[in-house]
Design an enzyme around this catalytic site. Structure first.
Site, PDB file in Angstrom:
ATOM      1  N   LYS A  61      24.437  33.954  54.618  1.00 30.62           N
ATOM      2  CA  LYS A  61      25.037  35.281  54.471  1.00 30.62           C
ATOM      3  C   LYS A  61      25.336  35.889  55.840  1.00 30.62           C
ATOM      4  CE  LYS A  61      23.844  39.637  52.119  1.00 30.62           C
ATOM      5  NZ  LYS A  61      22.763  40.292  51.338  1.00 30.62           N
ATOM      6  N   HIS A  65      29.194  36.922  57.352  1.00 38.10           N
ATOM      7  CA  HIS A  65      29.533  38.330  57.527  1.00 38.10           C
ATOM      8  C   HIS A  65      29.720  38.746  58.983  1.00 38.10           C
ATOM      9  CE1 HIS A  65      28.176  38.307  53.351  1.00 38.10           C
ATOM     10  NE2 HIS A  65      28.920  39.383  53.208  1.00 38.10           N
ATOM     11  N   HIS A  76      34.258  33.552  51.838  1.00 42.13           N
ATOM     12  CA  HIS A  76      33.207  33.208  50.883  1.00 42.13           C
ATOM     13  C   HIS A  76      33.445  33.885  49.532  1.00 42.13           C
ATOM     14  CE1 HIS A  76      31.759  36.962  52.746  1.00 42.13           C
ATOM     15  NE2 HIS A  76      31.111  37.181  51.620  1.00 42.13           N
ATOM     16  N   GLN A  94      24.843  54.110  45.865  1.00 44.95           N
ATOM     17  CA  GLN A  94      24.972  54.320  47.304  1.00 44.95           C
ATOM     18  C   GLN A  94      24.096  53.287  47.988  1.00 44.95           C
ATOM     19  OE1 GLN A  94      23.462  58.021  48.893  1.00 44.95           O
ATOM     20  NE2 GLN A  94      24.849  57.950  50.649  1.00 44.95           N
ATOM     21  N   LYS A  99      20.655  48.589  54.708  1.00 43.89           N
ATOM     22  CA  LYS A  99      21.639  47.515  54.588  1.00 43.89           C
ATOM     23  C   LYS A  99      22.298  47.249  55.938  1.00 43.89           C
ATOM     24  CE  LYS A  99      22.891  45.944  51.013  1.00 43.89           C
ATOM     25  NZ  LYS A  99      22.431  44.746  50.263  1.00 43.89           N
ATOM     26  N   CYS A 111      27.535  44.828  44.003  1.00 45.44           N
ATOM     27  CA  CYS A 111      28.444  43.952  44.743  1.00 45.44           C
ATOM     28  C   CYS A 111      27.583  42.950  45.504  1.00 45.44           C
ATOM     29  CB  CYS A 111      29.278  44.720  45.753  1.00 45.44           C
ATOM     30  SG  CYS A 111      29.527  46.468  45.416  1.00 45.44           S
ATOM     31  N   SER A 112      27.808  41.670  45.274  1.00 50.44           N
ATOM     32  CA  SER A 112      26.988  40.676  45.959  1.00 50.44           C
ATOM     33  C   SER A 112      27.680  39.322  45.909  1.00 50.44           C
ATOM     34  CB  SER A 112      25.586  40.614  45.338  1.00 50.44           C
ATOM     35  OG  SER A 112      24.703  39.865  46.145  1.00 50.44           O
ATOM     36  N   GLU A 176      36.309  37.948  51.537  1.00 50.46           N
ATOM     37  CA  GLU A 176      35.813  37.447  50.264  1.00 50.46           C
ATOM     38  C   GLU A 176      36.940  37.179  49.273  1.00 50.46           C
ATOM     39  OE1 GLU A 176      31.568  39.835  49.947  1.00 50.46           O
ATOM     40  OE2 GLU A 176      33.325  40.736  48.974  1.00 50.46           O
TER      41      GLU A 176
END
Length: 253
Positions: A61, A65, A76, A94, A99, A111-112, A176
């Site tokens: 990840k 990113h 990805h 939120q 994060k 969202c993932s 993405e």
């Protein structure tokens, strides 16, 4: 994008990624000073794609990113869940201050990313949709405490895929192919404060009003979806949504 479909038959391994992207940034320095749990989650393994949504490799990840890698073409797979209650109100979250990417921003329900594990990886569209639905169940529970029994696999509806790129803070960003999932369910929330700072239910009218409030910041993918498609889908949530389901073409944003 620097990748091509000629590489799609390669084994999906970290080594194949280094062959595809020999200059990829794998350093851990960008994570210094961030929340310990969020750093740990950056080791999760995402599915790396070509522009046609075909898996060509895997990468963490973190690697996926970093803008230095995104600018080299690294792409990805992801998903975005839009959960509506029986009043057709949309659940927003939120993102937590902890994060690493897009902290404190408002966004859709969840969202993932599907991970490179057997239940969430797919090379055909049908298998990929099934994989992101399972990933959605996993992350709805992880982030919002929603039990799988309240969001059954068969109740998720796949609408389309969007291909987009968005920077976060100069160092981090998103690139993405994002699977859009709708589900209608009344759910119980048990928020993971390391993932989610706050939640709210909105109507189309109240959401549009919030977009005009300069004190509120929304994630770029959520704004893209809202500005292009969401309100039309929302209007047809109870009757007519079928004509929007299972779109084959990837929308380039």
């Amino acid at each position: 994008m620097s990748t091509t479909t000629t590489t799609t038959n390669q084994p999906i391994t970290a080594e194949s990624m280094l062959r595809l992207f020999p200059d990829i940034d794998t350093s851990s320095a960008p994570l210094s000073g961030h929340d310990e749990e969020q750093i740990r989650l950056m080791d999760e393994v995402c599915i790396v794609l070509d522009e046609d949504d075909k898996p060509i490799g895997t990468a963490s990840k973190k690697i996926c990113h970093l803008m230095t890698n995104i600018d080299k073409g690294l792409l990805h797979r992801a998903f975005s869940v839009f959960l509506f209650n029986d009043k057709n109100e949309l659940l927003l979250q939120q993102r937590a201050t902890e994060k690493i990417t897009f902290p404190d921003m408002w966004t859709n329900t969840c969202c993932s990313h599907p991970l490179h594990i057997p239940t969430e990886t797919g090379s055909t569209l049908e298998d990929s949709i099934a994989g992101v639905k399972r990933a959605a169940q996993r992350k709805l529970e992880h982030e919002l405490g929603i039990k799988k029994e309240q969001v059954p696999f068969e109740d998720f509806h796949f609408l389309t895929r969007i291909h987009y790129k968005a920077p976060s803070d100069g160092m981090w960003g998103e690139h993405e192919i994002d699977y859009i999932l709708f589900i209608k369910a009344n759910v119980d929330l048990d928020i993971n404060k390391n993932e989610v700072r706050d939640t709210q239910y909105v109507t189309p009218e109240s959401l549009k009003q919030q977009f005009d409030d300069p004190s509120l910041v929304f994630t770029p993918w959520f704004k893209l979806i809202c500005n292009s498609m969401l309100f039309e889908w929302w209007q047809n949530l109870d009757s007519g949504l079928d004509k929007y389901l299972n779109e084959q073409e990837i929308r380039r944003m």
